[in-house]
Structures are given as structure tokens and as C-alpha cells.
Enzyme design. Sequence first.
Site, PDB file in Angstrom:
ATOM      1  N   HIS A  36      20.092  66.630  29.500  1.00 39.24           N
ATOM      2  CA  HIS A  36      20.915  65.973  28.598  1.00 39.24           C
ATOM      3  C   HIS A  36      22.445  66.464  28.662  1.00 39.24           C
ATOM      4  CE1 HIS A  36      17.663  65.131  25.230  1.00 39.24           C
ATOM      5  NE2 HIS A  36      17.418  64.853  26.402  1.00 39.24           N
TER       6      HIS A  36
ATOM      7  N   GLU B 281      24.679  67.461  26.833  1.00 46.69           N
ATOM      8  CA  GLU B 281      25.183  68.614  26.077  1.00 46.69           C
ATOM      9  C   GLU B 281      24.654  69.897  26.889  1.00 46.69           C
ATOM     10  OE1 GLU B 281      23.806  65.538  22.838  1.00 46.69           O
ATOM     11  OE2 GLU B 281      23.421  66.159  24.964  1.00 46.69           O
TER      12      GLU B 281
END
Length: 158
Positions: free
Chosen positions: A56, A58
Site C-alpha cells: 500500500h 502508506e
Amino acid sequence: MTDPHSPENWMRRALALAREAREAGEVPVGAVLSDAPGQVLAEGRNRSEAQSPLRHAEMEALTSALRERDRWHLGGSTLYVTAEPCLMCLGAMVQARIGGLVYACAEPRFGGVAVLQALWKEGRYPHRFPIICGLLEEEARELLRDFFARKRDVHPPG
């Protein structure tokens, strides 16, 4: 003159990364991690479809910053993300001890901020950080809406 280190500029960079993800066939999410003096520590974009469900935006930004700093915490940093983070990413933020989170738009299916805040209320996860939602919300929401509309057009249900 606009401050180059403003939250809006960091989110604009995250949106540019989200567009890169979209062009690569990924869900359009981008992330920028900045420190208190306003320097970029790391960036990331979704790479889950092509590489790993752990890739992801993040997680990419956090992993890169931790590797670069060669330590386990990112105190004083702020993570700017184009969509509300999932529980996996929020757990990583807590463990990395980030200083704050700013995200553009809510993610009703997979977003986990309400769950994290409920855990904080219960006294779990002693590391807490401020969370702000809504910075450049419509632009981020439109990227996601457009991506999934096109995906449905290419692969109609049935």
C-alpha cells in the site's frame, strides 16, 4: 506566494503519486511522509496488484523512511495520504510512532480510522497522533470514483 512545505502541497504530491498508481493499473492512492522542518522523508504509491497485498502507498512510504533513517520510529513526521488508511497501514503508523496523519477522503469499505479511534478510547495503543480528514477531498475522491467506474466498464458484473 504559496508555502512549498504546506500541507496542501504535500497532498498535491500524494495526488500525483496516486495518478501514477492509476496509470499502472493500481488503485489510485499516494502517500508522502514529511518531517517537522518540511522535508520529504519518503513517498509511496499503491503497488498491491502488481507486487504484493502489503504494498500500500502508506506502507511504502513508512518502510522507505524507516530504512532511510535506520531506526524504528518516525516521531515528528506527518503522513499525507489520498484515501483513508486501512487497519494494516494504521497499525504500522502506530508502531512507527508517526506524529500525525492527514488524509484526503474517507474510504467507507476499508478505511480503519474509526476503529483505531475506538481502540484509543478503550485505552489500547498508547501511541496516539492527530488525524485530519478532508484536505483536497474532492480531487482524491474523483480519482477513486473514476478508477472504479472505468474498472466496472471494462469488467461488467455478471
